[in-house]
Design a protein around this motif. Structure first.
Motif, PDB file in Angstrom:
ATOM      1  N   PHE A   1       0.831  -1.191   0.000  1.00  0.00           N
ATOM      2  CA  PHE A   1       0.000   0.000   0.000  1.00  0.00           C
ATOM      3  C   PHE A   1       0.867   1.242   0.000  1.00  0.00           C
ATOM      4  CE2 PHE A   1      -2.158   3.407   2.284  1.00  0.00           C
ATOM      5  CZ  PHE A   1      -3.273   3.549   1.480  1.00  0.00           C
ATOM      6  N   THR A   2       0.595   2.173  -0.930  1.00  0.00           N
ATOM      7  CA  THR A   2       1.272   3.459  -0.946  1.00  0.00           C
ATOM      8  C   THR A   2       0.219   4.541  -1.071  1.00  0.00           C
ATOM      9  OG1 THR A   2       1.574   3.327  -3.333  1.00  0.00           O
ATOM     10  CG2 THR A   2       3.403   2.589  -1.966  1.00  0.00           C
ATOM     11  N   ALA A   3       0.297   5.520  -0.222  1.00  0.00           N
ATOM     12  CA  ALA A   3      -0.667   6.612  -0.250  1.00  0.00           C
ATOM     13  C   ALA A   3      -0.131   7.738  -1.117  1.00  0.00           C
ATOM     14  CB  ALA A   3      -0.905   7.124   1.162  1.00  0.00           C
ATOM     15  N   THR A   4      -1.000   8.350  -1.898  1.00  0.00           N
ATOM     16  CA  THR A   4      -0.608   9.510  -2.691  1.00  0.00           C
ATOM     17  C   THR A   4      -1.310  10.728  -2.127  1.00  0.00           C
ATOM     18  OG1 THR A   4      -2.391   9.079  -4.245  1.00  0.00           O
ATOM     19  CG2 THR A   4      -0.239   8.146  -4.765  1.00  0.00           C
ATOM     20  N   THR A   5      -0.585  11.818  -2.023  1.00  0.00           N
ATOM     21  CA  THR A   5      -1.150  13.023  -1.435  1.00  0.00           C
ATOM     22  C   THR A   5      -1.435  14.094  -2.469  1.00  0.00           C
ATOM     23  OG1 THR A   5       1.053  13.903  -1.038  1.00  0.00           O
ATOM     24  CG2 THR A   5       0.037  12.627   0.742  1.00  0.00           C
ATOM     25  N   GLY A   6      -1.059  13.891  -3.693  1.00  0.00           N
ATOM     26  CA  GLY A   6      -1.275  14.891  -4.719  1.00  0.00           C
ATOM     27  C   GLY A   6      -0.141  15.891  -4.805  1.00  0.00           C
ATOM     28  N   ALA A   7       0.884  15.718  -3.978  1.00  0.00           N
ATOM     29  CA  ALA A   7       2.023  16.622  -4.036  1.00  0.00           C
ATOM     30  C   ALA A   7       2.860  16.302  -5.262  1.00  0.00           C
ATOM     31  CB  ALA A   7       2.872  16.469  -2.781  1.00  0.00           C
ATOM     32  N   LYS A   8       3.524  17.331  -5.777  1.00  0.00           N
ATOM     33  CA  LYS A   8       4.366  17.115  -6.950  1.00  0.00           C
ATOM     34  C   LYS A   8       5.592  16.313  -6.545  1.00  0.00           C
ATOM     35  CE  LYS A   8       3.064  21.465  -9.094  1.00  0.00           C
ATOM     36  NZ  LYS A   8       3.535  22.772  -9.556  1.00  0.00           N
ATOM     37  N   PRO A   9       5.949  15.330  -7.331  1.00  0.00           N
ATOM     38  CA  PRO A   9       7.152  14.569  -7.002  1.00  0.00           C
ATOM     39  C   PRO A   9       8.389  15.446  -7.222  1.00  0.00           C
ATOM     40  CG  PRO A   9       6.249  13.843  -9.092  1.00  0.00           C
ATOM     41  CD  PRO A   9       5.276  14.812  -8.523  1.00  0.00           C
ATOM     42  N   ALA A  10       9.390  15.225  -6.380  1.00  0.00           N
ATOM     43  CA  ALA A  10      10.618  15.998  -6.498  1.00  0.00           C
ATOM     44  C   ALA A  10      11.316  15.645  -7.799  1.00  0.00           C
ATOM     45  CB  ALA A  10      11.533  15.698  -5.312  1.00  0.00           C
ATOM     46  N   GLY A  11      11.855  16.660  -8.451  1.00  0.00           N
ATOM     47  CA  GLY A  11      12.562  16.446  -9.708  1.00  0.00           C
ATOM     48  C   GLY A  11      13.872  15.730  -9.472  1.00  0.00           C
ATOM     49  N   LYS A  12      14.523  15.346 -10.546  1.00  0.00           N
ATOM     50  CA  LYS A  12      15.769  14.610 -10.420  1.00  0.00           C
ATOM     51  C   LYS A  12      16.846  15.527  -9.847  1.00  0.00           C
ATOM     52  CE  LYS A  12      18.832  11.630 -13.017  1.00  0.00           C
ATOM     53  NZ  LYS A  12      19.140  11.073 -14.323  1.00  0.00           N
ATOM     54  N   GLY A  13      17.475  15.086  -8.777  1.00  0.00           N
ATOM     55  CA  GLY A  13      18.550  15.844  -8.168  1.00  0.00           C
ATOM     56  C   GLY A  13      18.074  16.940  -7.232  1.00  0.00           C
ATOM     57  N   GLN A  14      16.793  17.135  -7.064  1.00  0.00           N
ATOM     58  CA  GLN A  14      16.293  18.175  -6.187  1.00  0.00           C
ATOM     59  C   GLN A  14      15.857  17.559  -4.859  1.00  0.00           C
ATOM     60  OE1 GLN A  14      13.098  20.069  -8.180  1.00  0.00           O
ATOM     61  NE2 GLN A  14      14.401  21.191  -9.603  1.00  0.00           N
ATOM     62  N   LYS A  15      16.212  18.233  -3.800  1.00  0.00           N
ATOM     63  CA  LYS A  15      15.791  17.774  -2.478  1.00  0.00           C
ATOM     64  C   LYS A  15      14.730  18.745  -1.978  1.00  0.00           C
ATOM     65  CE  LYS A  15      20.178  15.731  -1.149  1.00  0.00           C
ATOM     66  NZ  LYS A  15      21.291  15.766  -0.204  1.00  0.00           N
ATOM     67  N   PRO A  16      13.684  18.238  -1.369  1.00  0.00           N
ATOM     68  CA  PRO A  16      12.671  19.152  -0.829  1.00  0.00           C
ATOM     69  C   PRO A  16      13.258  19.946   0.330  1.00  0.00           C
ATOM     70  CG  PRO A  16      12.183  16.898  -0.218  1.00  0.00           C
ATOM     71  CD  PRO A  16      13.334  16.856  -1.184  1.00  0.00           C
ATOM     72  N   LYS A  17      13.016  21.273   0.322  1.00  0.00           N
ATOM     73  CA  LYS A  17      13.549  22.137   1.366  1.00  0.00           C
ATOM     74  C   LYS A  17      12.541  22.228   2.504  1.00  0.00           C
ATOM     75  CE  LYS A  17      16.236  24.920  -1.808  1.00  0.00           C
ATOM     76  NZ  LYS A  17      16.463  26.245  -2.342  1.00  0.00           N
ATOM     77  N   PRO A  18      13.035  22.127   3.743  1.00  0.00           N
ATOM     78  CA  PRO A  18      12.107  22.260   4.873  1.00  0.00           C
ATOM     79  C   PRO A  18      11.649  23.708   4.995  1.00  0.00           C
ATOM     80  CG  PRO A  18      14.353  22.033   5.657  1.00  0.00           C
ATOM     81  CD  PRO A  18      14.387  21.834   4.158  1.00  0.00           C
ATOM     82  N   ALA A  19      10.434  23.887   5.420  1.00  0.00           N
ATOM     83  CA  ALA A  19       9.889  25.231   5.590  1.00  0.00           C
ATOM     84  C   ALA A  19      10.557  25.900   6.792  1.00  0.00           C
ATOM     85  CB  ALA A  19       8.388  25.160   5.797  1.00  0.00           C
TER      86      ALA A  19
END
Length: 91
Positions: free
Chosen positions: A33-51
């Motif tokens: 089971f994998t849940a999807t939240t509708g968030a855009k997947p991170a691009g190649k080589g990009q790390k999500p930045k914390p707020a």
């Protein structure tokens, strides 16, 4: 009497087995089971930045700085005993 004992033993063991079967996890159900939240997947080589939380403003108020305090103590403690707040400033 003997028949009632065997029947009770059979019913108890059956209830135990059915109870344990109810507690058993179905294999593969949770792992796949994998849940999807509708968030855009991170691009190649990009790390999500914390707020970053905004820094609260620092209100210094009417407090004096360390340099201002030292100057005031040297001025006020001249000729007084070297004790309490005047320690180190009475020379």
């Amino acid at each position: 009497m003997r028949f009632a004992f065997k029947l009770t033993q059979l019913l108890t063991s059956t209830a135990l087995v059915l109870g344990l079967m109810g507690l058993a996890r179905p294999s593969g159900a949770v792992e796949s089971f994998t849940a999807t939240t509708g968030a855009k997947p991170a691009g190649k080589g990009q790390k999500p930045k914390p707020a970053k939380a905004p820094k609260p403003p620092t209100d210094k108020g009417s407090a004096e700085s360390q340099a201002e305090r030292d100057k005031r103590l040297q001025r006020e403690c001249r000729g007084r005993p070297n004790a309490g707040a005047c320690e180190g400033h009475a020379s």
